[in-house]
Design a protein around this motif. Structure first.
Motif, PDB file in Angstrom:
ATOM      1  N   GLY A 111      29.987  34.327  38.799  1.00 24.51           N
ATOM      2  CA  GLY A 111      29.794  34.647  40.213  1.00 24.51           C
ATOM      3  C   GLY A 111      31.090  34.577  40.998  1.00 24.51           C
ATOM      4  O   GLY A 111      31.375  35.433  41.847  1.00 24.51           O
ATOM      5  N   TYR A 112      31.888  33.557  40.724  1.00 29.43           N
ATOM      6  CA  TYR A 112      33.183  33.424  41.398  1.00 29.43           C
ATOM      7  C   TYR A 112      34.085  34.613  41.077  1.00 29.43           C
ATOM      8  O   TYR A 112      34.712  35.196  41.970  1.00 29.43           O
ATOM      9  CB  TYR A 112      33.862  32.115  40.985  1.00 29.43           C
ATOM     10  N   LEU A 113      34.138  34.989  39.799  1.00 25.79           N
ATOM     11  CA  LEU A 113      34.979  36.126  39.408  1.00 25.79           C
ATOM     12  C   LEU A 113      34.468  37.435  40.023  1.00 25.79           C
ATOM     13  O   LEU A 113      35.268  38.258  40.497  1.00 25.79           O
ATOM     14  CB  LEU A 113      35.057  36.231  37.887  1.00 25.79           C
ATOM     15  N   ALA A 114      33.157  37.631  40.049  1.00 29.80           N
ATOM     16  CA  ALA A 114      32.585  38.832  40.676  1.00 29.80           C
ATOM     17  C   ALA A 114      32.902  38.856  42.168  1.00 29.80           C
ATOM     18  O   ALA A 114      33.265  39.905  42.725  1.00 29.80           O
ATOM     19  CB  ALA A 114      31.076  38.889  40.442  1.00 29.80           C
ATOM     20  N   GLU A 115      32.788  37.712  42.813  1.00 31.52           N
ATOM     21  CA  GLU A 115      33.088  37.623  44.248  1.00 31.52           C
ATOM     22  C   GLU A 115      34.550  37.956  44.529  1.00 31.52           C
ATOM     23  O   GLU A 115      34.866  38.677  45.473  1.00 31.52           O
ATOM     24  CB  GLU A 115      32.752  36.218  44.744  1.00 31.52           C
ATOM     25  N   ARG A 116      35.447  37.450  43.695  1.00 33.08           N
ATOM     26  CA  ARG A 116      36.883  37.740  43.857  1.00 33.08           C
ATOM     27  C   ARG A 116      37.154  39.233  43.680  1.00 33.08           C
ATOM     28  O   ARG A 116      37.933  39.822  44.414  1.00 33.08           O
ATOM     29  CB  ARG A 116      37.732  36.943  42.863  1.00 33.08           C
ATOM     30  N   ILE A 117      36.510  39.836  42.692  1.00 30.37           N
ATOM     31  CA  ILE A 117      36.682  41.273  42.468  1.00 30.37           C
ATOM     32  C   ILE A 117      36.180  42.062  43.669  1.00 30.37           C
ATOM     33  O   ILE A 117      36.852  42.987  44.148  1.00 30.37           O
ATOM     34  CB  ILE A 117      35.951  41.709  41.173  1.00 30.37           C
ATOM     35  N   LEU A 118      35.010  41.703  44.174  1.00 31.14           N
ATOM     36  CA  LEU A 118      34.445  42.422  45.321  1.00 31.14           C
ATOM     37  C   LEU A 118      35.326  42.296  46.560  1.00 31.14           C
ATOM     38  O   LEU A 118      35.414  43.235  47.365  1.00 31.14           O
ATOM     39  CB  LEU A 118      33.030  41.907  45.618  1.00 31.14           C
ATOM     40  N   LYS A 119      35.979  41.151  46.728  1.00 27.56           N
ATOM     41  CA  LYS A 119      36.847  40.949  47.891  1.00 27.56           C
ATOM     42  C   LYS A 119      38.197  41.642  47.737  1.00 27.56           C
ATOM     43  O   LYS A 119      38.763  42.128  48.706  1.00 27.56           O
ATOM     44  CB  LYS A 119      37.068  39.453  48.133  1.00 27.56           C
ATOM     45  N   ARG A 120      38.717  41.672  46.542  1.00 30.94           N
ATOM     46  CA  ARG A 120      40.085  42.168  46.319  1.00 30.94           C
ATOM     47  C   ARG A 120      40.182  43.654  46.030  1.00 30.94           C
ATOM     48  O   ARG A 120      41.186  44.278  46.332  1.00 30.94           O
ATOM     49  CB  ARG A 120      40.754  41.409  45.194  1.00 30.94           C
ATOM     50  N   VAL A 121      39.167  44.216  45.396  1.00 29.84           N
ATOM     51  CA  VAL A 121      39.229  45.613  45.002  1.00 29.84           C
ATOM     52  C   VAL A 121      38.511  46.467  46.050  1.00 29.84           C
ATOM     53  O   VAL A 121      37.395  46.177  46.424  1.00 29.84           O
ATOM     54  CB  VAL A 121      38.589  45.842  43.609  1.00 29.84           C
ATOM     55  N   ASP A 122      39.191  47.499  46.487  1.00 27.79           N
ATOM     56  CA  ASP A 122      38.616  48.415  47.471  1.00 27.79           C
ATOM     57  C   ASP A 122      37.924  49.537  46.707  1.00 27.79           C
ATOM     58  O   ASP A 122      38.540  50.539  46.361  1.00 27.79           O
ATOM     59  CB  ASP A 122      39.702  48.952  48.383  1.00 27.79           C
ATOM     60  N   PHE A 123      36.648  49.319  46.412  1.00 31.70           N
ATOM     61  CA  PHE A 123      35.886  50.316  45.660  1.00 31.70           C
ATOM     62  C   PHE A 123      35.533  51.479  46.569  1.00 31.70           C
ATOM     63  O   PHE A 123      35.063  51.279  47.695  1.00 31.70           O
ATOM     64  CB  PHE A 123      34.592  49.712  45.094  1.00 31.70           C
ATOM     65  N   GLU A 124      35.761  52.675  46.073  1.00 34.44           N
ATOM     66  CA  GLU A 124      35.342  53.865  46.797  1.00 34.44           C
ATOM     67  C   GLU A 124      33.902  54.112  46.399  1.00 34.44           C
ATOM     68  O   GLU A 124      33.588  54.379  45.238  1.00 34.44           O
ATOM     69  CB  GLU A 124      36.214  55.052  46.421  1.00 34.44           C
ATOM     70  N   ILE A 125      32.996  53.966  47.359  1.00 39.78           N
ATOM     71  CA  ILE A 125      31.569  54.072  47.076  1.00 39.78           C
ATOM     72  C   ILE A 125      31.128  55.513  47.274  1.00 39.78           C
ATOM     73  O   ILE A 125      31.382  56.127  48.307  1.00 39.78           O
ATOM     74  CB  ILE A 125      30.762  53.115  47.975  1.00 39.78           C
ATOM     75  N   PHE A 126      30.458  56.035  46.260  1.00 40.90           N
ATOM     76  CA  PHE A 126      30.021  57.439  46.281  1.00 40.90           C
ATOM     77  C   PHE A 126      28.538  57.530  46.442  1.00 40.90           C
ATOM     78  O   PHE A 126      27.782  56.797  45.949  1.00 40.90           O
ATOM     79  CB  PHE A 126      30.454  58.134  44.986  1.00 40.90           C
ATOM     80  N   ASN A 181      28.147  39.968  32.739  1.00 37.85           N
ATOM     81  CA  ASN A 181      27.377  39.847  33.976  1.00 37.85           C
ATOM     82  C   ASN A 181      28.255  39.937  35.219  1.00 37.85           C
ATOM     83  O   ASN A 181      27.747  40.200  36.310  1.00 37.85           O
ATOM     84  CB  ASN A 181      26.567  38.552  33.968  1.00 37.85           C
ATOM     85  N   ILE A 182      29.541  39.737  35.063  1.00 38.77           N
ATOM     86  CA  ILE A 182      30.466  39.953  36.186  1.00 38.77           C
ATOM     87  C   ILE A 182      30.341  41.401  36.646  1.00 38.77           C
ATOM     88  O   ILE A 182      30.210  41.678  37.848  1.00 38.77           O
ATOM     89  CB  ILE A 182      31.930  39.652  35.775  1.00 38.77           C
ATOM     90  N   ILE A 183      30.349  42.303  35.698  1.00 38.36           N
ATOM     91  CA  ILE A 183      30.263  43.731  36.023  1.00 38.36           C
ATOM     92  C   ILE A 183      28.890  44.053  36.611  1.00 38.36           C
ATOM     93  O   ILE A 183      28.791  44.802  37.589  1.00 38.36           O
ATOM     94  CB  ILE A 183      30.538  44.594  34.768  1.00 38.36           C
ATOM     95  N   THR A 184      27.847  43.479  36.044  1.00 39.16           N
ATOM     96  CA  THR A 184      26.501  43.744  36.561  1.00 39.16           C
ATOM     97  C   THR A 184      26.377  43.290  38.011  1.00 39.16           C
ATOM     98  O   THR A 184      25.805  44.006  38.842  1.00 39.16           O
ATOM     99  CB  THR A 184      25.437  43.036  35.688  1.00 39.16           C
ATOM    100  N   ILE A 185      26.929  42.133  38.340  1.00 42.13           N
ATOM    101  CA  ILE A 185      26.881  41.632  39.720  1.00 42.13           C
ATOM    102  C   ILE A 185      27.698  42.544  40.645  1.00 42.13           C
ATOM    103  O   ILE A 185      27.259  42.881  41.752  1.00 42.13           O
ATOM    104  CB  ILE A 185      27.395  40.171  39.795  1.00 42.13           C
ATOM    105  N   VAL A 186      28.869  42.963  40.197  1.00 39.84           N
ATOM    106  CA  VAL A 186      29.702  43.868  41.006  1.00 39.84           C
ATOM    107  C   VAL A 186      28.947  45.168  41.270  1.00 39.84           C
ATOM    108  O   VAL A 186      28.895  45.642  42.411  1.00 39.84           O
ATOM    109  CB  VAL A 186      31.067  44.131  40.325  1.00 39.84           C
ATOM    110  N   VAL A 187      28.342  45.751  40.239  1.00 38.68           N
ATOM    111  CA  VAL A 187      27.582  46.992  40.402  1.00 38.68           C
ATOM    112  C   VAL A 187      26.385  46.770  41.327  1.00 38.68           C
ATOM    113  O   VAL A 187      26.085  47.612  42.178  1.00 38.68           O
ATOM    114  CB  VAL A 187      27.130  47.557  39.027  1.00 38.68           C
ATOM    115  N   LEU A 188      25.714  45.638  41.198  1.00 33.44           N
ATOM    116  CA  LEU A 188      24.584  45.320  42.070  1.00 33.44           C
ATOM    117  C   LEU A 188      25.011  45.324  43.536  1.00 33.44           C
ATOM    118  O   LEU A 188      24.324  45.882  44.393  1.00 33.44           O
ATOM    119  CB  LEU A 188      23.992  43.954  41.695  1.00 33.44           C
ATOM    120  N   TYR A 189      26.158  44.733  43.835  1.00 28.66           N
ATOM    121  CA  TYR A 189      26.622  44.656  45.214  1.00 28.66           C
ATOM    122  C   TYR A 189      27.180  45.978  45.730  1.00 28.66           C
ATOM    123  O   TYR A 189      27.117  46.249  46.927  1.00 28.66           O
ATOM    124  CB  TYR A 189      27.652  43.536  45.378  1.00 28.66           C
ATOM    125  N   ILE A 190      27.708  46.805  44.852  1.00 31.63           N
ATOM    126  CA  ILE A 190      28.274  48.077  45.297  1.00 31.63           C
ATOM    127  C   ILE A 190      27.210  49.175  45.357  1.00 31.63           C
ATOM    128  O   ILE A 190      27.085  49.875  46.353  1.00 31.63           O
ATOM    129  CB  ILE A 190      29.426  48.530  44.361  1.00 31.63           C
TER     130      ILE A 190
END
Length: 180
Positions: A165-180, A55-64
């Motif tokens: 949620g904490y891990l997903a939040e950390r990933i979203l803050k730290r990783v610069d995802f290139e959004i396509f 679900n960490i990945i699902t939350i990250v994908v949801l936000y991106i």
């Protein structure tokens, strides 16, 4: 075809390819996390407790990428994990219903803009458990699961949802995802 149109077509196909590759990486990670967590034993008095690492990945994908992409990743994860792990039996139904309710609730909570990533994750975890208990109640033809098992599981989801949620939040803050 003129030169400018051809160049735009190539750029658009490159962007589509990059998005497909990024979504494939997300899907692969979520399948790996879901299968790997079956080997993690949580010493608790309640059977079926899992951390919900996928679900960490699902939350990250949801936000991106949003709701539609989160549903796609969630559905493909549940199907692939079911095929790779133990087939498309009862556990598949538990995972599927949990994922559908979890992504729906997480999407709704995210759109409300009232909760943090951790809050959205906790809400998703709660609805994941509700979905699983609905399936169990249907299969075993009893409503006692709602009364006896659900309150304890909802308490557990406060912890597991907070961690994911904490891990997903950390990933979203730290990783610069290139959004396509």
């Amino acid at each position: 075809m003129n030169r400018k149109s051809y160049k735009n077509d190539i750029e658009n196909s490159d962007i589509r390819l990059k998005k497909i590759l990024q979504m494939s990486a997300f899907l692969s990670l979520s399948v790996i996390f879901q299968i790997a967590e079956t080997f993690i034993i949580i010493p608790f008095f309640l059977p079926g407790i899992k951390l919900g690492l996928a679900n960490i990945i699902t939350i990250v994908v949801l936000y991106i990428y949003g709701t539609k992409a989160a549903f796609k990743i969630g559905l493909m994860r549940v199907v692939l994990s079911g095929i790779l792990r133990n087939g498309l039996g009862i556990n598949f139904l538990f995972s599927l219903m949990g994922m559908l309710l979890s992504v729906s609730a997480s999407s709704f909570l995210k759109k409300s803009n009232r909760l943090s990533v951790v809050g959205v994750s906790i809400g998703g975890a709660n609805f994941h458990v509700i979905g699983q208990i609905m399936v169990a109640s249907f299969i075993y033809k009893t409503n006692l699961l709602y009364v006896s098992y659900l309150p304890y599981m909802l308490l557990v989801t406060l912890i597991t949802g907070s961690v994911t949620g904490y891990l997903a939040e950390r990933i979203l803050k730290r990783v610069d995802f290139e959004i396509f």
